[in-house]
Design an enzyme around this catalytic site. Structure first.
Site, PDB file in Angstrom:
ATOM      1  N   ASP A 285      58.334  16.585 -49.944  1.00 25.97           N
ATOM      2  CA  ASP A 285      58.019  17.818 -50.657  1.00 25.97           C
ATOM      3  C   ASP A 285      57.889  17.469 -52.144  1.00 25.97           C
ATOM      4  OD1 ASP A 285      57.403  20.387 -51.272  1.00 25.97           O
ATOM      5  OD2 ASP A 285      59.035  21.289 -50.158  1.00 25.97           O
TER       6      ASP A 285
HETATM    7  C1  NOJ Z   1      56.832  22.906 -52.599  1.00 25.24           C
HETATM    8  C2  NOJ Z   1      56.959  23.662 -51.312  1.00 25.24           C
HETATM    9  O1  NOJ Z   1      58.286  23.588 -50.833  1.00 25.24           O
HETATM   10  C3  NOJ Z   1      56.021  23.156 -50.245  1.00 25.24           C
HETATM   11  O2  NOJ Z   1      56.126  23.984 -49.134  1.00 25.24           O
HETATM   12  C4  NOJ Z   1      54.624  23.099 -50.759  1.00 25.24           C
HETATM   13  O3  NOJ Z   1      53.756  22.678 -49.758  1.00 25.24           O
HETATM   14  C5  NOJ Z   1      54.590  22.148 -51.944  1.00 25.24           C
HETATM   15  N1  NOJ Z   1      55.451  22.664 -52.982  1.00 25.24           N
HETATM   16  C6  NOJ Z   1      53.191  21.967 -52.482  1.00 25.24           C
HETATM   17  O4  NOJ Z   1      52.777  23.099 -53.113  1.00 25.24           O
END
Ligand code: NOJ
Length: 744
Positions: A285
């Site tokens: 993430d």
């Molecule tokens: C953080 C989020 O937790 C995740 O779900 C997302 O895909 C990413 N950012 C990218 O935006």
């Protein structure tokens, strides 16, 4: 030979080799190997590196003006948040200037639609309509892929039992069995007929794992749970996503029992890539590899990269931990090159499967983009989905549906004319999309035509405490035959980093509802939100309540369809609604305890609260229709069966009301005695049944030993002989029941 000439010849040889290997009919694995053989260590590390684009951001931005140079030097494998064929083409062209011309993958959070916004995922889950959910993702994939996107960071398949958690909106609710089915449907929807088709995007099951169990519902918080709970409740939707062929997984921000998910070998290598045989790649993430430093798990980014790559995180989203440390880790002998190669191969394989090595610009067709991003057929599908997502929570004296001949209707509240708040958290602002969004005001006007007399009052804002608009709202109500109040949360109140400790209606909205109710006018309240809210006074006093969530681009039309009876609601809650925040987590599939309460008033040293019942305000699976359904008694074709046999449980369902309608008939089981205790109910089946008014039908479910399996104490997934109960009903509370036995 001069150094320059030598370099030129090498480059020529390398690129010719890439194209030679492409020209020959080799398997994708062979083609991946041929490319890998040409790569330097830095280029390999580059493939594992993902950056955010400079157009928009979905996380804390790291300033870096050097991305284009890094792409040109083969130091970037993927970009996120680059939208549109012009932008993706521009960066892909730069990637084609790199030594090996390895194409970039463009990833994006396409969570509930891309340009055409669909209801938020939790709302879609309320439809219990798998083909419709699959279709919704199909459209999202069609639009996103036409706009240059290869990869969506969806579906989020985290089970969530805590509505304080802002990301509850992004999943399918509290049930692992329903969650698993929906996970599969979403993956199939995104990936369509398979990667390689230009309307398919790679799915990404996230957040692996157990992110939804953040302590206290506070986003990014730690998770601590038993191994069996993990397997029984939190992993099934991930397993289903892997089985449906999800091309990628994303790990999560949280720690799980003390180990950050990004550095968690047990999750990524042992379970996902090992036990489940997952062949795609895992992306971290946003910044989660580097965040292991804050967790206190590693000292610095060097250790973070070591931990993450060893644990099986293939791509580093925005930490720069791999980029700055991985090559060093390899040369210093801390990480074997084979581990890096494995991660690179997984990523290259997807690039081949997407067809990007054959044509890096195959998703950059501006004409297709123009067509699909403005395809009116998509709006029709979105409206269907939106209708299916609206839950009728209350309808005393059949106030709804309203007659289209109603003379004067007062439309009151901050959502009646709201535009973007209909969309929900994961929706992008397009220059031309406000015109596409059907407000509730517009939808009702569209439905009733020019002759309808609609009165409008804003009433109050969503969050602030001004009551200045109350008088005007009360006056409008007094002049009307019926009042529709539209209340809820602003679109940025539920989503990532949007946890709330207080999940009541914000501001003075409930006061306004009370003031309007006091006029004595027939009142319909609509609740527009991303999560289960607490609204006890409204639930107890207002005659009609529609839970309209955030329904997306066509919200107003879909709402009008339901309000005026052109669509009879069918949705059922995919998550229990608490009575207060203090009751959280409240979920239907809990264990019995050693001292279960006999009823809601039983306080005789039982497992209960002295100040409120154990039951939720609205149970899992609940949702009304304009018609009513009567359930007969359960008939079993036998009361005991062996593991090689099947049992049939049937029930007669009658549409006893005044409308044709669809019921979602739900089947739950309870394993009475187990080697580990079992929940009081577990959803194991459902059928959507359409009945004309007055019609009856026998609904049958087949149950096999297979359906009775669970993870025992040794984490083996198996059934155990013994006594069971089967329940059938229209929600998890109001059920008929019968007993059966599974013999050895
Ligand atoms: C953080 C989020 O937790 C995740 O779900 C997302 O895909 C990413 N950012 C990218 O935006």
């Amino acid at each position: 030979m001069s150094v320059k000439l030598k370099a030129c010849l090498c480059l020529l040889l390398a690129t010719t080799q890439v194209f030679l290997c492409l020209a020959q009919k080799k398997s994708i694995d062979q083609r991946v190997d041929s490319v890998l053989r040409l790569m330097t260590l830095d280029e390999k590390v580059g493939q594992l590196n993902q950056y955010n684009g400079d157009f928009s951001s979905t996380g804390p931005i790291t300033k870096d003006g050097d991305k284009q140079r890094q792409i040109r030097q083969g130091q970037v494998g993927s970009m996120l948040n680059i939208m549109g064929t012009a932008h993706t083409r521009q960066l892909q062209e730069i990637a084609m200037e790199s030594r090996l011309k390895i194409p970039l993958i463009f990833g994006q959070d396409v969570i509930h639609g891309y340009k055409t916004i669909f209801p938020l995922p939790l709302a879609e889950a309320a439809s219990w309509d798998l083909p419709a959910i699959e279709k919704s993702e199909r459209i999202a994939a069609t639009e996103a892929s036409a706009s240059g996107i290869h990869w969506t960071f969806a579906p989020m398949v985290d089970i969530a039992r805590d509505p304080r958690w802002g990301r509850v909106m992004e999943g399918s609710g509290e049930d692992p069995w329903l969650g698993a089915l929906i996970a599969g449907a979403r993956v199939r929807g995104f990936q369509g007929k398979g990667l390689g088709n230009t309307d398919a995007v790679m799915a990404c099951a996230k957040h692996f794992a157990a992110y939804g169990a953040a302590i206290g519902g506070r986003d990014y918080n730690d998770v601590d749970m038993s191994e069996r709970q993990l397997w029984e409740t939190y992993l099934p939707p991930f397993k289903a996503a892997a089985e449906a062929g999800a091309a990628t997984f994303m790990n999560s921000f949280n720690t799980l029992n003390g180990i950050p998910a990004s550095g968690n070998k047990y999750l990524q290598r042992d379970i996902l890539k090992g036990k489940w045989g997952f062949k795609g790649f895992v992306v971290s993430d946003w910044g989660s590899i580097g965040e292991m430093i804050n967790h206190g798990y590693v000292k610095d980014n060097y250790e973070a990269a070591l931990s993450a790559i060893t644990a099986g995180s293939d791509m580093d989203m925005e930490s720069r931990s791999y980029k700055n440390n991985l090559a060093k880790l390899v040369t210093e002998g801390k990480v074997k090159i084979a581990i890096v190669d494995e991660a690179v191969k997984r990523i290259l394989k997807k690039k081949f499967e997407l067809g990007l090595f054959d044509d890096p610009f195959r998703f950059c067709n501006a004409e297709r983009e123009q067509r699909e991003m403005n395809n009116p057929a998509h709006l029709l599908v979105a409206r269907e989905m939106a209708k299916k997502s609206i839950v009728l929570l209350k309808n005393d004296k059949q106030l709804l549906p309203l007659s289209k001949q109603t003379k004067t209707i007062a439309l009151i509240g901050p959502f009646i004319k709201a535009v973007r708040d209909n969309l929900g958290f994961w929706s992008y602002d397009w220059p031309d999309d406000t015109a596409m969004i059907v407000t509730q005001w517009q939808g009702i006007k569209n439905k009733l035509g020019a002759d309808a007399k609609l009165l409008y009052a804003h009433g109050c804002n969503i969050k602030d405490t001004s009551r200045a608009g109350f008088v005007e709202a009360i006056e409008a109500a007094l002049q009307a035959e019926v009042v529709i109040l539209s209340m809820g949360e602003a679109r940025d109140m539920t989503g990532e980093a949007k946890s709330r400790s207080n999940i009541h209606l914000p501001g003075v909205q409930e006061e306004l509802i009370k003031a309007i109710q006091a006029t004595g006018k027939p009142l319909v309240v609509m609740l527009n939100t991303g999560r289960p809210l607490v609204f006890n006074w409204t639930a107890d006093n207002v005659p009609a309540i529609l839970y309209t969530w955030w329904l997306g681009t066509t919200a107003g039309d879909a709402i009008a369809d339901v309000l005026f009876g052109d669509y009879n609601p069918t949705a059922k809650l995919p998550i229990s609604f608490p009575r207060t925040e203090g009751q959280i987590p409240v979920y239907y599939n809990h264990y019995n305890t050693g001292r279960p309460a006999k009823n809601e008033n039983d306080l005789n040293y039982v497992s209960a609260y002295i100040d409120l019942p154990n039951s939720p305000k609205f149970p899992f699976g609940f949702g009304l229709s304009y018609t009513s359904f009567q359930y007969g008694e359960i008939q079993l074709n036998k009361t005991s069966f062996t593991p090689t046999e099947k049992l049939t449980a049937s029930i007669v369902l009658t549409n006893s009301g005044n409308f044709d309608g669809e019921e979602t008939v739900q089947l739950y089981i309870r394993d009475m005695v187990g080697s580990v205790v079992r929940p009081v109910k577990e959803l194991k089946g459902f059928q959507k049944v359409f009945l004309k008014k007055g019609e009856s039908k026998t609904i049958s479910f087949s149950i096999s030993a297979h359906d009775l399996r669970f993870y025992n104490n040794a984490l083996q997934y198996n059934f155990e002989a013994g006594d069971f109960k089967v329940f059938i009903g229209g929600n998890s509370r109001d059920v008929k029941q019968a007993n059966f036995q599974l013999k050895k």
